[in-house]
Enzyme design. Sequence first.
Site, mmCIF file in Angstrom:
data_model
loop_
_atom_site.group_PDB
_atom_site.id
_atom_site.type_symbol
_atom_site.label_atom_id
_atom_site.label_comp_id
_atom_site.label_asym_id
_atom_site.label_seq_id
_atom_site.Cartn_x
_atom_site.Cartn_y
_atom_site.Cartn_z
ATOM 1 N N LYS A 66 -11.292 -4.355 -2.516
ATOM 2 C CA LYS A 66 -12.251 -3.361 -2.445
ATOM 3 C C LYS A 66 -11.174 -2.205 -2.826
ATOM 4 O O LYS A 66 -11.927 -1.292 -3.652
ATOM 5 C CB LYS A 66 -12.585 -2.858 -0.780
ATOM 6 C CG LYS A 66 -13.576 -4.074 -0.357
ATOM 7 C CD LYS A 66 -14.286 -3.146 0.768
ATOM 8 C CE LYS A 66 -14.098 -4.185 2.012
ATOM 9 N NZ LYS A 66 -13.466 -3.592 3.149
ATOM 10 N N LYS A 110 -5.118 -10.665 -5.625
ATOM 11 C CA LYS A 110 -6.390 -10.689 -4.844
ATOM 12 C C LYS A 110 -7.675 -9.700 -5.144
ATOM 13 O O LYS A 110 -7.218 -8.561 -5.535
ATOM 14 C CB LYS A 110 -6.271 -10.934 -3.207
ATOM 15 C CG LYS A 110 -6.321 -9.687 -2.596
ATOM 16 C CD LYS A 110 -6.377 -9.710 -1.135
ATOM 17 C CE LYS A 110 -6.475 -8.364 -0.597
ATOM 18 N NZ LYS A 110 -7.468 -8.067 0.492
ATOM 19 N N LYS A 166 0.886 -1.211 -0.018
ATOM 20 C CA LYS A 166 0.135 -0.074 0.038
ATOM 21 C C LYS A 166 0.680 1.339 -0.174
ATOM 22 O O LYS A 166 0.560 2.327 -0.414
ATOM 23 C CB LYS A 166 -0.996 -0.136 1.088
ATOM 24 C CG LYS A 166 -2.076 -0.976 0.989
ATOM 25 C CD LYS A 166 -3.164 -0.690 1.900
ATOM 26 C CE LYS A 166 -4.337 -1.929 1.537
ATOM 27 N NZ LYS A 166 -5.550 -1.891 2.290
HETATM 28 P P1 ATP Z 1 -8.622 -3.928 0.833
HETATM 29 O O1 ATP Z 1 -8.850 -3.727 -0.739
HETATM 30 O O2 ATP Z 1 -8.332 -2.529 1.540
HETATM 31 O O3 ATP Z 1 -7.568 -4.794 0.861
HETATM 32 P P2 ATP Z 1 -10.397 -5.799 1.517
HETATM 33 O O4 ATP Z 1 -11.289 -6.175 0.396
HETATM 34 O O5 ATP Z 1 -9.334 -6.668 1.583
HETATM 35 O O6 ATP Z 1 -9.804 -4.203 1.223
HETATM 36 P P3 ATP Z 1 -11.002 -5.768 4.348
HETATM 37 O O7 ATP Z 1 -12.075 -5.087 5.044
HETATM 38 O O8 ATP Z 1 -9.456 -5.466 4.514
HETATM 39 O O9 ATP Z 1 -11.369 -5.975 2.630
HETATM 40 O O10 ATP Z 1 -11.169 -7.235 4.538
HETATM 41 C C1 ATP Z 1 -12.373 -7.982 5.297
HETATM 42 C C2 ATP Z 1 -12.176 -9.314 5.238
HETATM 43 O O11 ATP Z 1 -12.243 -9.840 4.231
HETATM 44 C C3 ATP Z 1 -10.756 -9.982 5.996
HETATM 45 O O12 ATP Z 1 -10.941 -10.768 6.591
HETATM 46 C C4 ATP Z 1 -9.885 -10.346 4.600
HETATM 47 O O13 ATP Z 1 -9.155 -11.451 4.890
HETATM 48 C C5 ATP Z 1 -10.953 -10.678 3.858
HETATM 49 N N1 ATP Z 1 -10.810 -10.831 2.378
HETATM 50 C C6 ATP Z 1 -10.643 -9.569 1.803
HETATM 51 N N2 ATP Z 1 -10.284 -9.825 0.390
HETATM 52 C C7 ATP Z 1 -10.387 -11.084 0.195
HETATM 53 C C8 ATP Z 1 -10.204 -11.974 -0.833
HETATM 54 N N3 ATP Z 1 -9.986 -11.411 -2.163
HETATM 55 N N4 ATP Z 1 -10.547 -13.235 -0.520
HETATM 56 C C9 ATP Z 1 -10.628 -13.694 0.745
HETATM 57 N N5 ATP Z 1 -11.039 -12.964 1.804
HETATM 58 C C10 ATP Z 1 -10.683 -11.695 1.458
#
Ligand code: ATP
Length: 325
Positions: A194, A191, A110
């Site tokens: 969001k 991955k 990041k």
């Molecule tokens: P960012 O884009 O900022 O990384 P994010 O989509 O990872 O955000 P978070 O709020 O950080 O969302 O994560 C919420 C939960 O969702 C966490 O437990 C994280 O491990 C899970 N998670 C996020 N992205 C994935 C993914 N692609 N596959 C499986 N689990 C996920």
Amino acid sequence: MARIFSGIQPSGQLHIGNYLGALRNWVREQNDDALYCVVDLHALTEDVDPAEVRRGSLELAVGLLAVGLDPEVCTIFVQSHVPEHARLSWLLECTVTYGELTRMTQFKDKSKRGDVVRGGLLTYPVLMAADIFLYNTEVVPVGDDQRQHMELTRVLAERFNNRFGETFVVPEAMVPTFAARVMDLQDPTRKMSKSELSPQGTVNMYDDADTVARKVRRAVTDTDGEVRWDREGKPGVANLLEILAALGDEDPKAVAERYETYGALKDDVAGALIEALAPIRARRDELLEDPAVVRALLARGADRAGEMASVTYARAAAAMGLLAP
Ligand code: ATP
Ligand code: LTN
């Protein structure tokens, strides 16, 4: 029953990675010892529009209810409503080292993205540890990307206990076996996320049926043509297999055996996703009609969480030598 805590950031739209990697397990594991938190303070570590954070926090709380968390069973609240999160985070910042923080891969990724790197991005995992410690958490259901943060959390608990006396419970991460890292449909080496902007590669929780079908149909696979579960060699196909397997509580290898063509696999992935997401979308639309109900429930959640958090914070502050007020 084990004490469970987990958190999710109110930045951007919920996607199926959040659902399969985390939220679905939150719902499965919910009990009256479980707490789930909208971590709005964590969202401030990146460039955000204040109005978006506010709206996003309420919408995310609605989303948590829509996926099936029951506020009569578990505690749902907003992180900033319980001031002990930020207060304990400071105490822990005074125990973590700079090296430990700069080694975090999420920080490295990041901090490369934006043109400024703020202090909060560096200390982000310490606030996460504070979230977890405040409730004497034993189990933390998260996706695979949070493993490293969980390891640091355990190190911080052990270090604190050794230096200042037994204070924190050392928590365990609970990561699903399959779909713990749902990949971007357009770039299956990255991955689904969001905050990365990849609208075609990300299936949002509230996408309508046509949109889901289109995104899945266009998902990047490979030219080999054989349906086989091979994360390294065939990341696109493996990702689709894991999504379908997770939705049906199956093994991706067994799922692969049922398919001859990518087209048939994609049809079933789309169908299973549409079926899983439709009721969630409907509940969310209903809940959005009366946001006052959701806010009342968040207030109740914060009261409940706050009672526990103040006890742990006071214990930690006393252990570090702060004079009681
Ligand atoms: P960012 O884009 O900022 O990384 P994010 O989509 O990872 O955000 P978070 O709020 O950080 O969302 O994560 C919420 C939960 O969702 C966490 O437990 C994280 O491990 C899970 N998670 C996020 N992205 C994935 C993914 N692609 N596959 C499986 N689990 C996920
Ligand atoms: N860092 C987590 C969100 C998070 C969290 C937590 C998860 C903040 N505090 C406490 C579990 C427990 C992420 O998913 N990016």
